[in-house]
Scaffold this active site. Structure first.
Site, short mmCIF file in Angstrom:
data_model
loop_
_atom_site.label_atom_id
_atom_site.label_comp_id
_atom_site.label_asym_id
_atom_site.label_seq_id
_atom_site.Cartn_x
_atom_site.Cartn_y
_atom_site.Cartn_z
N LYS C 76 4.45 38.55 13.66
CA LYS C 76 4.77 37.20 14.24
C LYS C 76 4.63 36.03 13.29
O LYS C 76 3.69 36.32 12.67
CB LYS C 76 4.16 37.11 15.46
CG LYS C 76 4.50 35.71 16.16
CD LYS C 76 3.79 35.46 17.52
CE LYS C 76 4.36 34.57 18.52
NZ LYS C 76 3.29 34.56 19.69
N SER C 151 6.55 33.82 23.79
CA SER C 151 6.79 33.32 22.54
C SER C 151 6.96 34.49 21.35
O SER C 151 7.55 34.30 20.43
CB SER C 151 5.85 32.26 21.96
OG SER C 151 4.55 32.87 21.64
N SER C 175 2.72 35.57 26.18
CA SER C 175 3.79 35.82 24.84
C SER C 175 3.89 36.88 24.21
O SER C 175 4.68 37.39 23.71
CB SER C 175 3.22 34.72 24.18
OG SER C 175 3.68 33.46 24.09
#
Lengths: 480, 95, 487
Positions: C76, C151, C175
């Site tokens: 990420k 996210s 997330s």
């Protein structure tokens, strides 16, 4: 009207840790800009603070030094504001639960009296960086070396009444923190910076007036002047029927005035809240007891002991207990000569005088305390006179060795041999028939004075080495 | 709790975020909606509850006072928007 | 090759069936060919990836390989990677190349794994759809008209689309779990403090936690073995010893007590999704578990509490983005104030600004007690609910989300409805518990996620349960059609 000023001081003390409070960067003063600013200090994305054990240790030491309650569970908070010298956009400080609670300590005033000043609290926080205002094409330069240096903010009660007390408070604080060895106390390098809260009220009133805060004053002298000026400024306004605006002011040393700070005009809302990147700092009794055990004798205690045990005046006790090295030095001198009063005199007059003349510090002093004590011992046992002793001290300062060695090498030992002295005295008497005649004709009072003349002549002839007491005795016999 | 456009402007100033005139109405509207949702918390009885700052109620561990960071100024200045003489440059700071 | 799990690749690499360079090149080629459809990646550094693969091959050849040596992974874009842009999905950090690695990245590097690239995400991890990314939305590989969740949507999409064998994510309010559910993969949010947050760009410090996202619980265990552990540079990192998460995977589920909170099965749950969850729970029953109803009396406080705590912390965590030391800086600032306000106006997107404003409000003078302090008190009540449950059950289970992936743009201009998407995941972060999501069937050809929640440091047990379920079922083995590989 008669105004009484009410003053509280917030002292930002730099703690003498090797590394910063929340990062492993060095705290050395005077490094090239931004060479001691790590990713943590620069608030790079993802960086996190970790608390320096020594900063906690020093804060607790200070707390114990003023007899304060230690915060067993202290919390770090974020104080939010935007400023280029504050890279995270918040300062990590302590708000609701400081590490040091209420305490108090004694200050001594120049007239020899003492006062007790309350400490509201002391808390740990990080220092900010520096904005350099030299012109970089109309811009300012930011150096973050200082960002993250550990500070102990020491907040006093509004117990201070005038500039003299404020200075005495700062001096006492300086003495305490250097005794505790938690700060180098170097004012010139900003190790102790002061914010002054000051308000005026009618003499006898018990309510507080509106206060002004004077930020960042960093020498004893400036504190004194800033307070004096601020008292005058506020008194002028009040006399004219005006009101004091609560504001932050800056002391301008060059123009010797205080003026409002422009940058702080907008009322700040610091939005304090517990710093979620740090956890509560829990201190147990054993930790506190350990520090308590290692606490040195503190200035106030030492001052009282010097006065009581050595019979020194308050003034002498104050001077000698001012710093730990000086107090230690003095006590070694006393130990070596066994006369505290003469030792006190020699340390204050000869030693401090010489250090002052040479612009050097006790740490650089070439005369070890034991040697100075040895010198004084020679005065006390009559080997040399006080006058000769000063010569010997000079030589010791030049590194010529101990008092005994110098006295021996230079043949300065007092002449106490009555045969030798008699010879000199006979010569002096023979050389001054007129004065002898005057002496014989004089009354008791005038004889005393004339004896002094003969003693002087004998001393001169003996190059100061004659034992004055014996000279007096022998003269008394010879002149009759 | 109602929030006005004026409140939003004050908060935006505290947060140093510029919001243009045409956006402010929309922003106020959205934040009002969110705060209405959040305000349901006010009904909860939390008296005598210790605020929870850390889910594990852990306490702070201390770091030994050692210098562990090397000077990496060049690396850091290389990614800064404006630098000179080893300093970060910003519009004039007035005290 | 891209259908292999991490554990299969790990075996293959060690048996010399293929080299890390071959595996890495294969994934890089897939990303190059296919990511246009998904927009899962923000940055890919092929040269660095291949160089790391070569080094891994040398290490494998010398017999010094660890289980993840040579395995390419996607990270990420919230984890700082030295020398590789780390944007956090924001224009603010569009030019930010960190001179340091996050601890998680450091650990993966020293394990010999290869960084394939950095994945797309909601800006500063604030979002549940990946639509708030400065780099454009990521598309759900199961239905490119739908969001992948957020996210960590880029990581979830990359793993689901077989553009990476596994990835890292972060979870502040769901997330990792919500995008894992939406993309049909397995994701684990560990106990708060289990994985270091150093170098993981902060959203909400007391809630953020990094974790693995992969195609099986076993792979998650492999990744977590490398990620977890005490980090002296993160004060909130736990020093509780780390177990070998692969060691307990096979443990029997006989006697396992599963609690089903009424609040997670009530109004708001899509009925078809609820059906899938019940089916998955039946599978667990068949494996020896017993199901009990439990109650979380304060669950109504979860959303308001979260939307105070998270924005409050975020509002000050994001103060460092001021255009002075790194990142975006507005052009020609007139003065300091202009530098700050315009840099932040330009650098942050709408959702980030909204959260900063809410957080600033919640902390401002006069509101602190009513908002932040009250929320932190409510948080203790919410955590206590879970601790009470764990007196009588071993884990808690329920749906990860109220329904399957929604359409891109469906919740534009409606932040509150977006926030409600996280209704089942937020409490886990508030309480600091480990939680995971694993595939549990499909609704309208879109994956559904089963959420498992354990007591603090119970991630080993969660992985064990998920692994046993995955041995008995095949939902997690399904992959979306990508034009190259029929499902």
């Amino acid at each position: 009207m008669n105004w009484e000023s009410v003053i509280g001081l917030e002292v930002h003390l730099q703690l003498a840790t090797r590394s910063k409070i929340f990062s492993g960067s060095a705290t050395t003063f005077g490094a090239e800009p931004n060479t001691q600013a790590s990713a943590v200090d620069l608030a790079m994305p993802g960086m996190l603070p970790v608390l320096n054990a020594e900063a906690v240790h020093y804060a607790v030491k200070f707390g114990l030094g003023i007899g304060a309650e230690i915060g067993k569970r202290s919390i770090f908070d974020r104080k939010n504001y935007f400023y280029p010298d504050s890279p995270k956009g918040y300062q990590i400080s302590q708000f609701e639960a400081p590490i040091v609670g209420e305490g108090r300590f004694e200050i001594s005033l120049p007239d020899g009296s003492t006062r007790s000043i309350g400490i509201t609290r002391a808390h740990l926080e990080e220092d900010a960086g520096k904005s350099l205002h030299e012109d970089y094409h109309g811009q300012s330069g930011i150096d973050l070396n200082r960002a993250g240096t550990p500070l102990l903010e020491i907040v006093s009660e509004p117990d201070i009444r005038n500039a003299t007390e404020a200075v005495a408070y700062l001096k006492a604080l300086h003495s305490l923190v250097t005794y505790l060895e938690i700060s180098d106390g170097n004012m010139a390098e900003g190790s102790m910076r002061c914010d002054i809260n000051i308000s005026l009220r009618a003499q006898g009133s018990t309510t507080l007036g509106t206060r002004a805060e004077i930020k960042n004053v960093n020498s004893f002298r400036f504190v004194e002047k800033a307070i004096q000026h601020e008292i005058e400024r506020q008194a002028d306004i009040l006399e004219d029927g005006g009101t004091i605006v609560q504001e932050t002011r800056l002391y301008d040393a060059e123009r010797d005035e205080t003026r409002p700070m422009r940058s702080k005009e907008v009322a700040n809302d610091y939005r304090y809240f517990p710093e979620p990147d740090l956890l509560p700092v829990v201190i147990d009794d054993a930790y506190i007891a350990d520090i308590q055990r290692t606490l040195p004798e503190l200035p106030t205690t030492k001052r009282h002991r010097f006065a009581e045990v050595y019979g020194l005046s308050n003034y002498d006790a104050n001077v000698l207990a001012d710093t730990r090295p000086l107090a230690d030095y003095f006590e070694v001198v006393v130990g070596a000569c066994n006369d505290a009063k003469i030792a006190a005199n020699w340390v204050q007059v000869e030693l401090l005088g010489q250090l002052n003349r040479e612009q050097t510090s006790l740490a650089q002093c070439p005369v070890p305390a034991a040697d100075l004590g040895g010198l004084i011992a020679r005065i006390l046992d009559g080997s040399i006179s006080g006058k000769i002793a000063k010569q010997v001290f000079e030589a010791m300062w030049q590194g010529e060795g101990s008092a005994d060695a110098i006295i021996e090498a230079r043949g300065l030992k007092q002449v106490s041999d009555s045969g030798a002295l008699e010879g000199i005295i006979t010569e002096v008497i023979a050389g001054h028939p007129e004065q002898v005649q005057q002496f014989l004709e004089a009354d008791e009072g005038r004889r005393k004075k004339l004896t002094g003349f003969f003693v002087g002549q004998v001393m001169k002839a003996s190059k100061g080495q004659a034992n004055p007491q014996m000279v007096n005795e022998l003269l008394a016999k010879k002149l009759v | 709790m109602t929030i006005t456009q004026d409140d939003i402007e004050k908060i935006a100033e505290l947060a140093r975020i510029r919001i243009s005139g045409e956006e402010i109405g929309e922003v106020t509207q959205r934040i009002t909606e969110i705060l209405q949702m959040v305000d349901t918390l006010q009904a909860a009885d939390t008296s005598n509850i210790e605020p929870m700052a850390n889910p594990l109620d852990a306490t702070q561990q201390l770091r030994a006072d050692e210098v562990t960071e090397l000077n990496r100024r060049d690396d850091f200045l290389a990614i800064a928007p404006a630098v000179e003489d080893g300093l970060f440059l910003v519009p004039r700071v007035i005290e | 090759m891209h259908k292999h799990t991490v554990s299969q690749l790990s075996r293959g690499l060690r048996e010399g069936k293929y080299s890390s360079v071959e595996v890495t090149r294969h994934y890089l080629q897939r990303i190059a060919r296919l990511d246009e459809r998904y927009n899962a990646f923000i940055s890919v550094d092929e040269q660095a990836a291949l160089a790391a693969a070569e080094a891994a091959d040398a290490r494998l050849a010398s017999g010094d390989g660890a289980p993840l040596t040579g395995i390419p992974l996607a990270h990420k874009d919230i984890f700082c990677t030295q020398g590789l842009k780390t944007s956090c999905g924001s224009r603010m950090l569009d030019n930010f190349v960190p001179p340091y690695d996050a601890t998680v990245i450091e650990r993966f590097r020293s394990a010999g794994s290869v960084i394939l690239g950095k994945t797309n995400m909601d800006e500063f991890a604030m979002g549940s759809s990946n639509e708030s990314s400065y780099y454009g939305a990521t598309h759900n590989p199961w239905n490119t008209g739908c969001v992948p969740g957020g996210s960590s949507g880029g990581s979830a999409a990359a793993v689901a689309a077989l553009l990476a064998p596994a990835a890292t994510g972060t979870d502040t309010g769901g997330s990792i779990r919500q995008p894992a559910a939406f993309c049909g993969i397995t994701g684990l949010k560990p106990t708060y403090g289990r994985v270091s947050r150093l170098g993981m760009i902060a959203f909400a410090s007391s809630l953020d936690q990094g974790g693995p996202m992969a195609r099986s619980a076993e792979d998650c265990a492999l990744l977590l073995n490398t990620m977890a552990g005490h980090d002296p540079r993160d004060s909130t990192s736990s020093d509780v010893p780390v177990e070998d998460y692969t060691a307990g995977l096979e443990k029997s589920l006989e006697g396992l007590r599963i609690g089903l909170p009424d609040a997670y099965f009530g109004e708001g749950l899509d009925s078809a999704t609820g059906e899938c969850i019940r089916l998955a729970l039946k599978e667990l029953e068949a494996l020896g578990a017993t199901l009990t109803a439990v109650s979380l009396p304060h669950s109504a406080l979860t959303i308001p509490t979260y939307y105070i705590v998270a924005p409050a912390e975020a509002s000050t965590n994001l103060s460092r983005y001021d255009g002075v030391r790194y990142g975006h800086r507005c052009a020609d600032p007139a003065d300091l104030h202009d530098l700050y306000t315009r840099t932040r106006e330009e650098g942050f997107g709408d959702e980030v600004k909204r959260r900063i404003l809410i957080g600033t409000y919640a902390l401002s003078a006069g509101y602190y007690d009513a908002y932040y302090k009250k929320a932190q008190q409510a948080r203790r009540l919410i955590r206590q609910d879970f601790l009470d449950c764990f007196q009588s059950v071993d884990i808690i289970a329920g749906p990860t989300t109220p329904g399957p992936a929604f359409a891109l743009g469906a919740k534009d201009n409606d932040p509150v409805s977006m926030y409600l998407e996280d209704v089942y995941t937020l409490a886990v972060n508030l309480a600091g518990l480990p939680g995971m999501s694993l595939p549990a069937g499909f609704v309208q050809d879109k994956p559904v996620g089963l959420q498992l929640i354990g007591p603090h440091f119970g991630e080993g047990r969660l992985l064990n349960i998920a692994h046993r379920l995955q041995q008995a079922t095949d939902w997690h083995t399904r992959t979306p059609a990508d034009g190259e590989n029929a499902a």
